[in-house]
Motif scaffolding. Structure first.
Motif, PDB file in Angstrom:
ATOM      1  N   VAL A   1       1.361  -1.429   0.142  1.00  0.00           N
ATOM      2  CA  VAL A   1      -0.110  -0.183  -0.143  1.00  0.00           C
ATOM      3  C   VAL A   1       1.023   1.331  -0.062  1.00  0.00           C
ATOM      4  N   ILE A   2       1.999   1.511   0.897  1.00  0.00           N
ATOM      5  CA  ILE A   2       2.857   2.717   0.797  1.00  0.00           C
ATOM      6  C   ILE A   2       3.539   3.172  -0.224  1.00  0.00           C
ATOM      7  N   ARG A   3       3.795   1.409  -1.166  1.00  0.00           N
ATOM      8  CA  ARG A   3       4.956   1.786  -2.020  1.00  0.00           C
ATOM      9  C   ARG A   3       3.598   1.864  -2.941  1.00  0.00           C
ATOM     10  N   GLU A   4       2.306   1.744  -3.247  1.00  0.00           N
ATOM     11  CA  GLU A   4       0.897   2.697  -4.227  1.00  0.00           C
ATOM     12  C   GLU A   4       0.989   4.260  -3.856  1.00  0.00           C
ATOM     13  N   ARG A   5       1.040   3.975  -2.529  1.00  0.00           N
ATOM     14  CA  ARG A   5       0.954   6.070  -2.248  1.00  0.00           C
ATOM     15  C   ARG A   5       1.910   6.495  -3.014  1.00  0.00           C
ATOM     16  N   LEU A   6       3.332   6.058  -2.662  1.00  0.00           N
ATOM     17  CA  LEU A   6       5.076   6.649  -2.788  1.00  0.00           C
ATOM     18  C   LEU A   6       4.956   6.760  -4.746  1.00  0.00           C
ATOM     19  N   LEU A   7       4.697   6.214  -4.880  1.00  0.00           N
ATOM     20  CA  LEU A   7       4.600   5.941  -6.478  1.00  0.00           C
ATOM     21  C   LEU A   7       3.609   7.071  -7.172  1.00  0.00           C
ATOM     22  N   ALA A   8       2.701   7.148  -6.869  1.00  0.00           N
ATOM     23  CA  ALA A   8       1.613   7.802  -7.173  1.00  0.00           C
ATOM     24  C   ALA A   8       1.766   8.992  -6.354  1.00  0.00           C
ATOM     25  N   GLU A   9       2.700   9.450  -5.043  1.00  0.00           N
ATOM     26  CA  GLU A   9       3.700  10.879  -5.261  1.00  0.00           C
ATOM     27  C   GLU A   9       4.544  11.686  -5.979  1.00  0.00           C
ATOM     28  N   ILE A  10       5.355  10.251  -6.859  1.00  0.00           N
ATOM     29  CA  ILE A  10       6.479  10.653  -7.914  1.00  0.00           C
ATOM     30  C   ILE A  10       6.162  11.182  -8.926  1.00  0.00           C
ATOM     31  N   CYS A  11       4.654  10.432  -9.747  1.00  0.00           N
ATOM     32  CA  CYS A  11       4.809  10.268 -11.006  1.00  0.00           C
ATOM     33  C   CYS A  11       3.136  10.980 -11.107  1.00  0.00           C
ATOM     34  N   VAL A  12       2.111  12.031  -9.956  1.00  0.00           N
ATOM     35  CA  VAL A  12       1.038  12.651 -10.287  1.00  0.00           C
ATOM     36  C   VAL A  12       1.660  14.081 -10.326  1.00  0.00           C
ATOM     37  N   ASP A  13       1.083  14.743 -11.316  1.00  0.00           N
ATOM     38  CA  ASP A  13       2.360  15.963 -10.749  1.00  0.00           C
ATOM     39  C   ASP A  13       1.132  16.860 -10.470  1.00  0.00           C
ATOM     40  N   ASP A  14      -0.029  16.946  -9.755  1.00  0.00           N
ATOM     41  CA  ASP A  14      -1.124  17.494  -9.210  1.00  0.00           C
ATOM     42  C   ASP A  14      -0.459  17.588  -7.598  1.00  0.00           C
ATOM     43  N   HIS A  15      -0.134  17.960  -6.939  1.00  0.00           N
ATOM     44  CA  HIS A  15       0.402  17.704  -5.748  1.00  0.00           C
ATOM     45  C   HIS A  15      -0.161  19.438  -5.060  1.00  0.00           C
ATOM     46  N   PHE A  16       0.325  19.258  -3.760  1.00  0.00           N
ATOM     47  CA  PHE A  16      -0.823  20.646  -2.609  1.00  0.00           C
ATOM     48  C   PHE A  16       0.956  20.805  -2.490  1.00  0.00           C
TER      49      PHE A  16
ATOM     50  N   ARG B   1       7.741  14.349   1.542  1.00  0.00           N
ATOM     51  CA  ARG B   1       6.890  13.420   1.772  1.00  0.00           C
ATOM     52  C   ARG B   1       7.364  11.809   1.193  1.00  0.00           C
ATOM     53  N   ILE B   2       7.859  12.330  -0.229  1.00  0.00           N
ATOM     54  CA  ILE B   2       9.175  11.281  -1.046  1.00  0.00           C
ATOM     55  C   ILE B   2       9.667  10.469   0.130  1.00  0.00           C
ATOM     56  N   THR B   3      10.613  11.189   0.571  1.00  0.00           N
ATOM     57  CA  THR B   3      11.420  10.742   1.897  1.00  0.00           C
ATOM     58  C   THR B   3      10.922   9.657   2.579  1.00  0.00           C
ATOM     59  N   VAL B   4       9.638  10.312   3.309  1.00  0.00           N
ATOM     60  CA  VAL B   4       9.066   9.310   4.560  1.00  0.00           C
ATOM     61  C   VAL B   4       8.816   7.663   3.557  1.00  0.00           C
ATOM     62  N   LEU B   5       7.810   8.319   2.314  1.00  0.00           N
ATOM     63  CA  LEU B   5       6.911   7.281   2.067  1.00  0.00           C
ATOM     64  C   LEU B   5       7.932   6.222   1.667  1.00  0.00           C
ATOM     65  N   ALA B   6       9.542   5.946   1.531  1.00  0.00           N
ATOM     66  CA  ALA B   6      10.123   5.560   0.646  1.00  0.00           C
ATOM     67  C   ALA B   6      11.406   4.870   1.517  1.00  0.00           C
ATOM     68  N   ALA B   7      11.182   5.665   3.150  1.00  0.00           N
ATOM     69  CA  ALA B   7      11.266   4.754   3.766  1.00  0.00           C
ATOM     70  C   ALA B   7      10.559   4.234   4.150  1.00  0.00           C
ATOM     71  N   GLY B   8       9.292   3.965   3.770  1.00  0.00           N
ATOM     72  CA  GLY B   8       8.242   2.417   4.458  1.00  0.00           C
ATOM     73  C   GLY B   8       7.781   1.910   3.721  1.00  0.00           C
ATOM     74  N   ALA B   9       8.464   2.242   1.930  1.00  0.00           N
ATOM     75  CA  ALA B   9       8.009   1.177   1.542  1.00  0.00           C
ATOM     76  C   ALA B   9       8.948   0.321   0.713  1.00  0.00           C
ATOM     77  N   ASP B  10      10.575   0.591   1.736  1.00  0.00           N
ATOM     78  CA  ASP B  10      12.097  -0.353   1.943  1.00  0.00           C
ATOM     79  C   ASP B  10      11.896   0.076   0.461  1.00  0.00           C
ATOM     80  N   TRP B  11      12.248   1.222  -0.005  1.00  0.00           N
ATOM     81  CA  TRP B  11      12.793   1.513  -1.461  1.00  0.00           C
ATOM     82  C   TRP B  11      13.571   2.667  -1.444  1.00  0.00           C
ATOM     83  N   PRO B  12      14.688   1.637  -2.073  1.00  0.00           N
ATOM     84  CA  PRO B  12      15.951   2.872  -1.602  1.00  0.00           C
ATOM     85  C   PRO B  12      15.845   4.466  -2.607  1.00  0.00           C
ATOM     86  N   LEU B  13      16.153   5.174  -1.707  1.00  0.00           N
ATOM     87  CA  LEU B  13      15.740   6.656  -2.802  1.00  0.00           C
ATOM     88  C   LEU B  13      17.395   7.109  -3.675  1.00  0.00           C
TER      89      LEU B  13
END
Length: 455
Positions: free
Chosen positions: A189-204, A213-225
């Motif tokens: 679930v976290i990886r899906e949120r991370l992918l959406a955060e990285i790839c969607v252009d409409d951000h607040f 936000r990307i850094t926090v999600l990457a840590a939770g998703a075990d994805w080397p940033l």
């Protein structure tokens, strides 16, 4: 006639209660055999007097020696509760009772679950149980020596202790397996949120907020940033192939084509080589490297590169790198505009035969790039200087004074770079019909003028 063997029914999986009862029965068996030899109540009472010190010392040792068990009061309380409940259950077995309370199993499952939730393997639990096993045997053997029990009973006690710790290890492993499953489900679930955060252009929020936000999600998703990442778009048919190599370092959405993969540039090369082994993969587009916060634009370009192949606006190689197609991507951002530019600026070339058109276009590009003499252009193209001189005369005949017009040279260079790939493969989609009216060029050839020897 040979008999047909009856297929075996799959063995029913034991429930937690059944599995626990089976283990405790095994533990009790060696004790039942040797129990009549000693006064069990006095022996158990002597052991119970040593339990508080044993538990305190064990908790201290585990938190000092096993990093995963280090922590504050809550962590100490969990370890102490597990040690006390296990000690009480073993004493009950020693007295000849099979306990019905599942608290011990649940305590050790909880510890295994917690270790998995923190991303650890079972190795810390193995180390902790080895330490506890040695300490428990030290206390048991010392107490047994004091009470002068027989060697036979001491051996039975050791066998029962070995079996009991094997039971505790299995309970911890059971909890760890459940923890890994839960962790992976949460991580997905976290990886899906991370992918959406990285790839969607409409951000607040600001760019800095998004980077956080990307850094926090990457840590939770075990994805080397990584500092730089690429977007891979994979056109495929049927089911998307499974990557054989571990791919925790790749964010992926393959639910529909083209699949999206996000990873470091080096990992993209490895993944694309593996994907190309599968016939279901039609084509791969790899963006240029960007920071994670800039990925939406790179992803759009990667998708656009695949679209160019579909529209026959670029080469049909299976791996397309956007860095190699920037001219096409730029001028093909509006394909109709490119075609009109070809007919507007390069109309004289379109009246040439295909081979002559291609050779003149290649020579014109080489000349625009260098503005050098015929021998230097010839060396760059790998042809004889006299061939270049002949083509230069033909270019003068075709374009006349336009070759001195900076605006024409700039637009023609881009248009030729975007169009030559199609002319090389014989694509005549640029032949739209009569060209729009434009100013005539001096020296433009009249009908029936001599054609190039390159034809």
């Amino acid at each position: 006639m040979a008999s047909v063997p009856t297929p075996r029914r799959p063995r029913r999986r034991l429930t937690d209660t059944e599995r626990r009862a089976a283990w405790l029965t095994r533990v009790q068996a060696p004790l039942d055999e040797a129990r009549p030899e000693v006064g069990i109540p006095e022996f158990v009472q002597a052991l119970q007097e040593r339990v508080p010190n044993l538990t305190q010392q064990l908790v201290h040792t585990l938190q000092r020696e096993v990093t995963a068990f280090a922590g504050g009061k809550t962590r100490r309380a969990i370890i102490r509760r597990a040690a006390r409940s296990a000690t009480g259950e073993f004493f009950a077995l020693l007295e000849g009772t099979v306990p019905n309370d599942p608290a011990v199993s649940q305590s050790f499952q909880q510890v295994g679950f917690g270790i998995a939730s923190e991303g650890n393997t079972l190795e810390p639990m193995h180390i902790a149980l080895r330490i506890a096993h040695l300490e428990a045997w030290r206390v048991l053997s010392e107490t047994a020596t004091t009470h002068q029990v027989s060697t036979h009973f001491l051996g039975s006690l050791g066998e029962a202790l070995d079996l009991y710790f094997a039971h505790l290890e299995e309970e911890a492993a059971h909890g760890h397996t459940h923890g890994v499953q839960m962790r992976d489900a949460d991580r997905g679930v976290i990886r899906e949120r991370l992918l959406a955060e990285i790839c969607v252009d409409d951000h607040f929020g600001s760019a800095e907020d998004r980077a956080d936000r990307i850094t926090v999600l990457a840590a939770g998703a075990d994805w080397p940033l990584a500092s730089e990442v690429v977007a891979m778009r994979v056109a495929f048919e049927g089911e998307f192939p499974t990557l054989a190599e571990p791919h925790h370092d790749i964010l992926m959405d393959a639910r529909r084509a083209p699949a999206l993969l996000v990873c470091s540039p080096q990992r993209a090369e490895e993944a694309s080589a593996e994907l190309l082994l599968h016939d279901s993969v039609l084509r791969i587009s790899i963006s240029w490297p960007v920071s994670p916060t800039e990925l939406p634009a790179a992803d759009r370009i990667a998708r656009r590169t695949l679209d160019l192949v579909r529209l026959r606006e670029t080469s049909s190689h299976r791996v397309l790198r956007t860095t190699e197609h920037m001219y096409q991507l730029w001028i093909h951002s509006e394909p109709e505009l490119r075609r009109r530019l070809v007919n507007e600026m390069l109309q004289p070339l379109l009246t040439e035969k295909p081979r002559s058109r291609r050779l003149l276009a290649e020579t014109l590009l080489a000349w625009i790039a260098t503005r050098d003499s015929a021998p230097i252009v010839a060396e760059r193209m790998g042809v004889h200087p006299q061939t270049v001189r002949y083509r230069q005369r033909r270019m003068r005949e075709v374009f006349g004074d336009l070759l001195e017009d900076p605006e024409f040279i700039a637009v023609a260079s881009l248009t030729l770079r975007a169009s030559l790939p199609f002319w090389r493969i014989g694509d005549d989609a640029d032949l739209m019909g009569p060209a729009p009216q434009r100013r005539p060029a001096k020296g433009t050839p009249v009908t029936g003028q001599r054609r190039s020897q390159d034809e």
